[in-house]
Design an enzyme around this catalytic site. Structure first.
Site: not given
Ligand code: NOJ
Ligand code: MG
Length: 553
Positions: A114, A216, A279, A340-341
């Site tokens: 990542d 990210d 992402e 994970h979000d």
């Molecule tokens: C996206 C990530 O997937 C998330 O988990 C993170 O909190 C934010 N970017 C900030 O890096």
């Protein structure tokens, strides 16, 4: 053919010299904090991942993407990095990482890291220098602005995690911009020194043998150079995340971001066979611009369309059509059911539909990504208030934005901490871990885990499932049917998204074949002639007999 026979025959992937590996690969996201703890601190680590590699080999995935493992104060659990070229002691050491990379590679599994280039931790030495004084050489590595005339923040930009995106630094009398926590200051990507520094970080890991990056919030990297206020969002309602009250037209998806991504892509291409994944949460027509002009951008801009799609056959068919139609020539598709979000797929579509969801993910055209635990149907875990860890939930409590529920320990067995740790895990394991766990499902040929294995094995055997075209056939009521075709090989996928049994009538040259993978595992090998009966919530992957009319290779 029975479930076990299907698994035991694992032919090597048919070599396709013209196509890059990541097009036919199955990716698997590991959230390292929650995969396997070995040192008894209740937090997953790299030796733990190493110990669980056999699970991933058995599952048959081709590449792992690890959420951040770099040194970090963990304000955002590793997405706040204080050193880009080392490993946080909670996860292990660089030697542990090298050992893992080596072991994964020996099993033919690629490893993606990542990359978090949008922001650092406020404890990163770059930021410590930057904030030291207005004339520090690194001042311009971050985004500093004078206060507004009233002393308040320079403009109305909002943090994703609540409140203003500007934090005041009393020592130097300016504000710095942070799209996320104030402990995550944004780097200034308009500064060539910043770009060069991150490209060197990429080379550090690529030289070590890493197979690519998931980048990210790649669509956030460039912000408006005039710092214009974001317009307000007329559709926003209380109860929605506060940052959504503005439309982020000046803070993300800026035109100049594509130059930066093309540069990153060139860094990745200094090395052989590496992949760049971005992402990006944007509507399909904006998302596809991230393939870049002449495919100079991300190899795979993550397609999150299924993360909030209503679970209706017609809606899903429509979004697949929309996406397929929007892809630029040569742009390779991809699909994601969870990360994970976001709430886990089991909690969004319900347990009954998990097999159908798995079949969809692994048979649509494009690279699928599995989020750890999806293969055993892990659901979101309710987190008691005193165990909340996610800073987003802490800052914006009570409206359901918390991400802890989808980050709970992998459920390996029915032991106390689900086999994840000998200590109290950092987040509570799912209450269903006594039943829904890897050990139980391994032993049950009809389990979800074995369905994932059978589907992945079928992808290896049938090129139509990896490289074939996508041809929509039917989407009505709860029925979704499509065909994947490669040369003479045709594979039909029929999914029942509802509880009522349904009969699919198969006509013409798609009338006969054999079930390759049935969602419950009890019909594999069954002959199909003229019609296919699907039980409640059932799905089937059917190899169609070669048709005379499609004889061209
Ligand atoms: C996206 C990530 O997937 C998330 O988990 C993170 O909190 C934010 N970017 C900030 O890096
Ligand atoms: Mg540990």
């Amino acid at each position: 053919m029975g479930a076990l026979a299907e698994q035991q025959m694992k032919p090597a992937r048919v070599a396709d010299r013209t196509a890059p590996w990541w097009q036919s690969a199955v990716l698997y996201q590991v959230y390292p904090r929650s995969f396997q703890d070995t040192d008894g601190d209740g937090i997953g680590d790299l030796p733990g991942l190493m110990r669980r590699l056999p699970h991933l080999v058995e599952l048959g995935v081709d590449a792992l993407w690890l959420s951040p493992i770099y040194p970090s104060p963990m304000a955002d659990f590793g997405y706040d990095i204080s050193d880009y070229t080392d490993i946080d002691p909670v996860f292990g050491t660089l030697a542990d990482f090298d050992a893992l990379l080596d072991a994964a590679h020996r099993h033919g599994i690629k490893v993606l890291l990542d990359l978090v280039p949008n922001h650092t931790s406020d404890r990163h030495p770059w930021f410590e220098e930057s904030r030291a004084s207005r004339n520090n050489p690194k001042r311009d590595w971050y985004i500093w602005r004078d206060p507004a005339p009233d002393g308040g923040p320079p403009n109305n930009w909002l943090s994703e995690f609540g409140g203003s995106a500007w934090a005041f630094d009393p020592a130097t009398g300016q504000y710095y911009y942070h799209a996320f926590l104030d402990a995550q200051p944004d780097l200034n990507w308009r500064n060539p020194e910043v770009r060069a520094a991150i490209y060197d970080v990429m080379r550090f890991w690529l030289r070590r043998g890493v197979d690519g990056f998931r980048v990210d919030v790649i669509w956030h990297l460039i912000k408006d150079d005039q710092f214009r206020d974001n317009p307000s969002n007329p559709d926003w309602r209380p109860g929605r995340p506060p940052n959504e009250s503005l439309v982020p037209i000046y803070t993300a998806d800026r035109p100049e971001v594509h130059e930066v991504i093309a540069e990153m892509r060139r860094v990745v291409e200094e090395f052989e066979e590496r992949v760049l994944i971005g992402e990006i949460y944007l509507p399909i027509e904006r998302l596809v611009t991230y393939y870049g002009a002449d495919l100079s951008g991300a190899h795979l801009p993550f397609n999150f369309a299924l993360l909030n799609a209503p679970w209706h056959a017609r809606r899903i068919a429509q979004l697949v059509d929309e996406y397929e139609a929007a892809l630029p020539p040569g742009g390779w598709p991809n699909w994601v059911l969870g990360n994970h979000d976001r709430p886990r797929v089991a909690s969004r579509v319900g347990r009954d539909q998990l097999r159908v969801a798995a079949m969809l993910l692994l048979t649509l055209r494009g690279t699928p990504t599995i989020y750890y635990g999806e293969e055993i149907g892990m659901a979101d875990v309710a987190i008691p208030p005193d165990r909340v860890r996610d800073p987003f939930e802490k800052n914006v409590p009570g409206i359901g934005v918390g991400r802890d529920g989808c980050r709970t320990p992998m459920q390996w067995d029915s032991g106390a901490a689900a086999g994840f740790s000998t200590a109290e895990p950092w987040l509570p394991p799912g209450p269903d871990s006594g039943r829904e766990n890897v050990t139980n499902q391994r032993g049950d040929p009809g389990s979800l885990l074995n369905l994932y294995r059978r589907l992945i094995a079928a992808r290896r055997r049938h090129t139509a499932l990896t490289r074939g075209s996508y041809e929509p056939m039917a989407a009505s009521g709860d029925l979704l049917v499509y065909v994947r075709r490669h040369g003479r090989e045709r594979v039909l996928v029929a999914l029942n998204l509802g509880p009522e049994p349904v009969t699919v009538s198969l006509r013409g040259d798609a009338a006969e074949g054999r079930v390759l993978v049935s969602s419950l595992g009890d019909r594999d090998g069954e002959a199909v002639t003229g019609e296919l009966y699907l039980r409640s919530h059932e799905g089937a992957v059917v190899g169609l007999d070669p048709a005379e009319t499609h004889g061209e290779a």
